[in-house]
Design a protein around this motif. Structure first.
Motif, PDB file in Angstrom:
ATOM      1  N   ASP A 164       2.862  13.513  33.533  1.00  0.00           N
ATOM      2  CA  ASP A 164       3.600  12.898  34.630  1.00  0.00           C
ATOM      3  C   ASP A 164       3.332  13.678  35.910  1.00  0.00           C
ATOM      4  N   ASP A 165       3.121  12.941  36.999  1.00  0.00           N
ATOM      5  CA  ASP A 165       2.692  13.584  38.239  1.00  0.00           C
ATOM      6  C   ASP A 165       3.857  14.100  39.081  1.00  0.00           C
ATOM      7  N   LEU A 166       3.485  14.785  40.141  1.00  0.00           N
ATOM      8  CA  LEU A 166       4.443  15.417  41.038  1.00  0.00           C
ATOM      9  C   LEU A 166       5.437  14.413  41.610  1.00  0.00           C
ATOM     10  N   ASP A 167       4.959  13.224  41.967  1.00  0.00           N
ATOM     11  CA  ASP A 167       5.855  12.218  42.538  1.00  0.00           C
ATOM     12  C   ASP A 167       6.954  11.836  41.553  1.00  0.00           C
ATOM     13  N   ARG A 168       6.602  11.682  40.296  1.00  0.00           N
ATOM     14  CA  ARG A 168       7.605  11.345  39.266  1.00  0.00           C
ATOM     15  C   ARG A 168       8.617  12.483  39.127  1.00  0.00           C
ATOM     16  N   LEU A 169       8.133  13.716  39.100  1.00  0.00           N
ATOM     17  CA  LEU A 169       9.021  14.876  38.973  1.00  0.00           C
ATOM     18  C   LEU A 169       9.958  14.970  40.172  1.00  0.00           C
ATOM     19  N   LEU A 170       9.415  14.779  41.370  1.00  0.00           N
ATOM     20  CA  LEU A 170      10.238  14.819  42.579  1.00  0.00           C
ATOM     21  C   LEU A 170      11.297  13.730  42.562  1.00  0.00           C
ATOM     22  N   ARG A 175       2.680  19.452  33.264  1.00  0.00           N
ATOM     23  CA  ARG A 175       2.000  20.520  32.524  1.00  0.00           C
ATOM     24  C   ARG A 175       1.707  21.716  33.429  1.00  0.00           C
ATOM     25  N   ASP A 176       1.388  21.448  34.700  1.00  0.00           N
ATOM     26  CA  ASP A 176       1.039  22.514  35.638  1.00  0.00           C
ATOM     27  C   ASP A 176       2.237  23.346  36.074  1.00  0.00           C
ATOM     28  N   VAL A 177       3.421  22.742  36.111  1.00  0.00           N
ATOM     29  CA  VAL A 177       4.578  23.434  36.680  1.00  0.00           C
ATOM     30  C   VAL A 177       5.639  23.830  35.658  1.00  0.00           C
ATOM     31  N   MET A 178       5.515  23.338  34.428  1.00  0.00           N
ATOM     32  CA  MET A 178       6.570  23.563  33.442  1.00  0.00           C
ATOM     33  C   MET A 178       6.601  24.998  32.934  1.00  0.00           C
ATOM     34  N   THR A 179       7.761  25.391  32.473  1.00  0.00           N
ATOM     35  CA  THR A 179       7.934  26.634  31.737  1.00  0.00           C
ATOM     36  C   THR A 179       7.617  26.306  30.287  1.00  0.00           C
ATOM     37  N   ALA A 225       6.112  25.595  42.647  1.00  0.00           N
ATOM     38  CA  ALA A 225       4.765  25.043  42.525  1.00  0.00           C
ATOM     39  C   ALA A 225       4.310  24.409  43.833  1.00  0.00           C
ATOM     40  N   VAL A 226       5.197  23.677  44.492  1.00  0.00           N
ATOM     41  CA  VAL A 226       4.846  23.060  45.777  1.00  0.00           C
ATOM     42  C   VAL A 226       4.582  24.147  46.809  1.00  0.00           C
ATOM     43  N   ARG A 227       5.413  25.177  46.832  1.00  0.00           N
ATOM     44  CA  ARG A 227       5.213  26.305  47.767  1.00  0.00           C
ATOM     45  C   ARG A 227       3.848  26.946  47.538  1.00  0.00           C
ATOM     46  N   ASP A 228       3.537  27.228  46.264  1.00  0.00           N
ATOM     47  CA  ASP A 228       2.269  27.883  45.951  1.00  0.00           C
ATOM     48  C   ASP A 228       1.070  27.005  46.286  1.00  0.00           C
ATOM     49  N   GLU A 229       1.208  25.698  46.029  1.00  0.00           N
ATOM     50  CA  GLU A 229       0.113  24.786  46.350  1.00  0.00           C
ATOM     51  C   GLU A 229      -0.142  24.735  47.857  1.00  0.00           C
ATOM     52  N   ARG A 230       0.934  24.740  48.644  1.00  0.00           N
ATOM     53  CA  ARG A 230       0.775  24.720  50.099  1.00  0.00           C
ATOM     54  C   ARG A 230       0.210  26.041  50.624  1.00  0.00           C
ATOM     55  N   ALA A 231       0.565  27.133  49.982  1.00  0.00           N
ATOM     56  CA  ALA A 231       0.052  28.438  50.407  1.00  0.00           C
ATOM     57  C   ALA A 231      -1.460  28.539  50.161  1.00  0.00           C
ATOM     58  N   GLU A 232      -1.940  27.860  49.126  1.00  0.00           N
ATOM     59  CA  GLU A 232      -3.377  27.879  48.827  1.00  0.00           C
ATOM     60  C   GLU A 232      -4.169  26.965  49.742  1.00  0.00           C
ATOM     61  N   LEU A 242      -0.557  17.814  41.156  1.00  0.00           N
ATOM     62  CA  LEU A 242       0.150  18.590  40.140  1.00  0.00           C
ATOM     63  C   LEU A 242       0.794  17.670  39.106  1.00  0.00           C
ATOM     64  N   THR A 243       0.869  18.158  37.875  1.00  0.00           N
ATOM     65  CA  THR A 243       1.534  17.430  36.796  1.00  0.00           C
ATOM     66  C   THR A 243       2.610  18.311  36.180  1.00  0.00           C
TER      67      THR A 243
END
Length: 157
Positions: free
Chosen positions: A113-119, A5-9, A149-156, A2-3
């Motif tokens: 920027d990737d998920l690790d950077r956001l976290l 762009r994928d999780v932003m409002t 986004a993390v919840r939804d990714e894990r659910a998929e 995830l980046t």
């Protein structure tokens, strides 16, 4: 991965540097979030961010109070009471511009920027990250966005 762009409002509510504190307080009271990016609409640049914390600090009266520690037996610890010695009501100037109270040192991310950077950034004291494409605000990532986004990714998975 995830980046931002994928999780932003994408549709970001903003305020301008010249907006009055009182107007921003009113907008924030009606909002479902607790901060606004501050954008100079003439230049289109992000110039700051204003949060509930920035605005709440306007109402603190600690410089006009003194603290009295009180401890009575059989209590082992004292209790501290604050006493306002001014007799004044709050003297907050809500007509001044938000640029006087906003945070100008804004931590931002890029769309890729990737998920690790956001976290890493959102696991501390920062609650929201404006997403800039060059100098243009294109979105915002909040802790809530990231958790969802993390919840939804894990659910998929």
């Amino acid at each position: 991965m995830l980046t931002a762009r994928d999780v932003m409002t994408h549709d970001v509510e903003t305020v301008e540097p010249d907006d009055e504190v009182g107007d921003v307080l009113t907008r924030l009271g009606k909002a479902q979030f607790n901060g606004f990016p501050v954008v100079d609409s003439e230049r289109g640049d992000l110039v700051g961010i204003v949060t509930q914390g920035d605005l709440v600090r306007l109402f603190k009266k600690t410089d006009r109070a003194f603290w009295i520690p009180v401890g009575l037996p059989p209590f082992l610890e004292t209790v501290t009471y604050s006493v306002d010695v001014s007799g004044d009501d709050f003297d907050v100037d809500v007509d001044r511009p938000i640029s006087e109270v906003m945070t100008t040192d804004v931590v931002t991310v890029a769309p890729d920027d990737d998920l690790d950077r956001l976290l890493e950034l959102l696991s501390g004291e920062i609650n929201r990250l404006p997403v800039l494409d060059g100098d243009t605000l294109v979105g915002i990532v909040t802790r809530e966005d990231l958790i969802r986004a993390v919840r939804d990714e894990r659910a998929e998975a």
